[in-house]
Design an enzyme around this catalytic site. Structure first.
Site, short mmCIF file in Angstrom:
data_model
loop_
_atom_site.label_atom_id
_atom_site.label_comp_id
_atom_site.label_asym_id
_atom_site.label_seq_id
_atom_site.Cartn_x
_atom_site.Cartn_y
_atom_site.Cartn_z
CE LYS A 1 -4.27 -1.97 1.69
NZ LYS A 1 -4.03 -3.38 2.04
C1 LIG Z 1 -4.69 -4.44 1.45
C2 LIG Z 1 -3.96 -5.73 1.35
C3 LIG Z 1 -4.36 -6.75 0.46
C4 LIG Z 1 -5.62 -6.66 -0.37
O1 LIG Z 1 -5.55 -5.72 -1.40
P1 LIG Z 1 -6.89 -5.22 -2.13
O2 LIG Z 1 -6.45 -4.13 -3.03
O3 LIG Z 1 -7.81 -4.74 -1.04
O4 LIG Z 1 -7.48 -6.38 -2.86
C5 LIG Z 1 -3.57 -7.89 0.37
N1 LIG Z 1 -2.46 -8.04 1.14
C6 LIG Z 1 -2.05 -7.09 1.99
C7 LIG Z 1 -0.85 -7.33 2.82
C8 LIG Z 1 -2.77 -5.91 2.14
O5 LIG Z 1 -2.36 -4.96 3.00
#
Ligand SMILES: *Cc1c(COP(=O)(O)O)cnc(C)c1O
Length: 460
Positions: free
Chosen positions: A111
């Site tokens: 993220k």
């Molecule tokens: C947010 C997250 C996901 C999921 O991603 P999306 O875009 O919501 O599908 C998967 N793995 C980790 C470690 C995350 O922080």
């Protein structure tokens, strides 16, 4: 580039609106009216570029007259300077699979890659507009830390992060709560992640409150995040490509944001073969993609908490595509999902989905088994989310280049790692200092009025 809402294509918006609002006023999601497409030679040419150079190329057409190319260039360099890898991401080869490590940013999850950019977009926007805004966001752990790191210390913007009290891992919490910046406010809600998300939704729906505090959102439906995420699909495709063979990605999925970014890259001309939507036991997307039934169930807590969702918000963008851009039909489908908790996908549409997407569900035990086996075979520790992406390839026999998105550093989930392989997953050296820092957060009841008051008191 102009944008429209998935629920009303008659009005167009600029990137600036799309980015600051996050969600359209009609409840729909923003999507570009028309995409920039790249042909085979143009895609091949991208291979010469560094990660940041590539990001500049891919992002610029989306942001139109928001800023100049030179300004964007400066912002991208700044955003990625804090990463622990020169080219933002890294790769490891595990047998026939490539693991694309996306967790070398400041808060150890993918993220960061989008959020660092977003933070600098906010700063740029607010310096030019001379107004103060308040970002409010709910988190199950990773979003909050990434958003805080991106916004901390910036002028004209505060950030309020709601996390479920006692339900995020201690490392996840410390990454959010140990900073000292005056524009960061952590709120532990006495409830679960859904409660946090519902509180944020009600605050947005309260037009007076949200206008009063100039509320803005950075959750995974924000189009700016999706754009930034599409870059690493291009980048990794070009580095591992074995020209004569297809390339597939497996994506640990919750809100369908990250995997949608891969689909976007494909729509722009990147010849990805299949995208595997990998879920944990909260498998609404797996049921949708394998059986045509998108139907909400109760969320259960897992060892991959960032994927514990009931409804995958970004799925609306795919529904819009399945409806061939029909906003009325999309509104109706979304209304049914809201009221009946259900969306049935007919065979025609399912076939259309399966041209691009496959899915797989991993149980808790299967996930632990993957962590164990990969450690035994390669001496590499996968975090539980990444393990789900890795395991999903075992459920499909896909030839060619198989790329697993590694979405988090294993040290964020020490409990799961220890129970799988009895190893302590250590933080990178640069981050161990957070372990004995003082934490700063307020505990607030799961009560909308109390939360609003708490935020209001701190926005003056
Ligand atoms: C947010 C997250 C996901 C999921 O991603 P999306 O875009 O919501 O599908 C998967 N793995 C980790 C470690 C995350 O922080």
């Amino acid at each position: 580039m102009k944008y429209v809402s998935t629920r009303d294509t008659s009005k167009t918006f600029e990137f600036k609106d799309v980015f600051i609002k996050g969600l359209a006023d009609d409840g729909g999601l923003f999507i570009p009216e028309k995409l920039t497409k790249y042909n085979e030679n143009e895609v091949k040419d991208f291979k010469k570029l560094s990660y940041s150079e590539l990001a500049k190329k891919i992002v610029y057409p989306f942001i139109g007259n928001f800023m100049s190319q030179a300004e964007l260039s400066g912002i991208i360099d700044k955003s990625y300077s804090a990463f622990r890898r020169d080219n933002v991401v890294d790769f490891i080869k595990l047998g026939d699979r490539t693991v694309l490590e996306l967790f070398h940013g400041p808060t150890l999850a993918f993220k960061d890659i989008a959020m660092q950019l977003l933070g600098n977009f906010y700063e740029y926007y607010l310096n030019n507009e001379n107004q103060k805004i308040n970002i409010v966001v709910a988190t199950s752990g990773d979003t909050g830390a990434a958003a805080i790191d991106a916004i901390k210390g910036k002028t004209n913007v505060n950030i309020f992060v709601l996390h479920p009290d006692n339900r995020v891992s201690p490392v996840q919490r410390k990454l959010m709560t140990t900073g000292k910046d005056e524009n960061v406010f952590n709120i532990a809600i006495k409830g679960n992640f859904d409660d946090c998300q519902n509180l944020v939704k009600s605050m947005f729906a309260d037009k007076k409150f949200s206008a009063d505090i100039k509320m803005s959102g950075v959750n995974s439906i924000n189009w700016a995040r999706i754009i930034a995420q599409s870059v690493y699909y291009f980048y990794s495709y070009l580095l591992v490509e074995n020209a004569s063979e297809p390339t597939n990605f497996s994506v640990p999925t919750g809100n369908f944001g990250d995997v949608y970014a891969g689909y976007l890259a494909k729509k722009m001309g990147l010849p990805i073969d299949k995208l595997i939507v990998a879920t944990n036991q909260n498998d609404i997307l797996h049921r949708a993609i394998s059986k045509g039934s998108y139907e909400a169930e109760k969320v259960s807590e897992t060892i991959s908490p960032s994927m514990d969702i009931q409804i995958a918000s970004n799925f609306e963008r795919l529904i819009f595509d399945l409806n061939n851009g029909d906003d009325q039909q999309t509104s109706l489908d979304m209304k049914n999902i809201k009221e009946k908790g259900q969306y049935l996908i007919n065979e025609d549409k399912l076939n259309k989905i399966n041209e691009n997407f496959l899915s797989a569900r991993m149980s808790e035990n299967e996930t632990l088994e993957v962590i164990k086996n990969v450690y035994k075979k390669f001496a590499v520790v996968l975090d539980p989310h990444t393990a789900i992406g890795y395991g999903a390839f075992d459920k499909h026999n896909l030839k060619g280049n198989n790329i697993v998105l590694a979405t988090a550093h294993p040290c964020k989930f020490p409990g799961a790692i220890e129970s799988a392989i009895n190893v302590k997953a250590e933080l990178p050296n640069e981050l161990t200092f957070i372990l004995d820092q003082k934490e700063n957060y307020d505990i607030v009841e799961n009560d909308i009025e109390k939360v609003k008051q708490h935020i209001k008191d701190r926005t003056q």
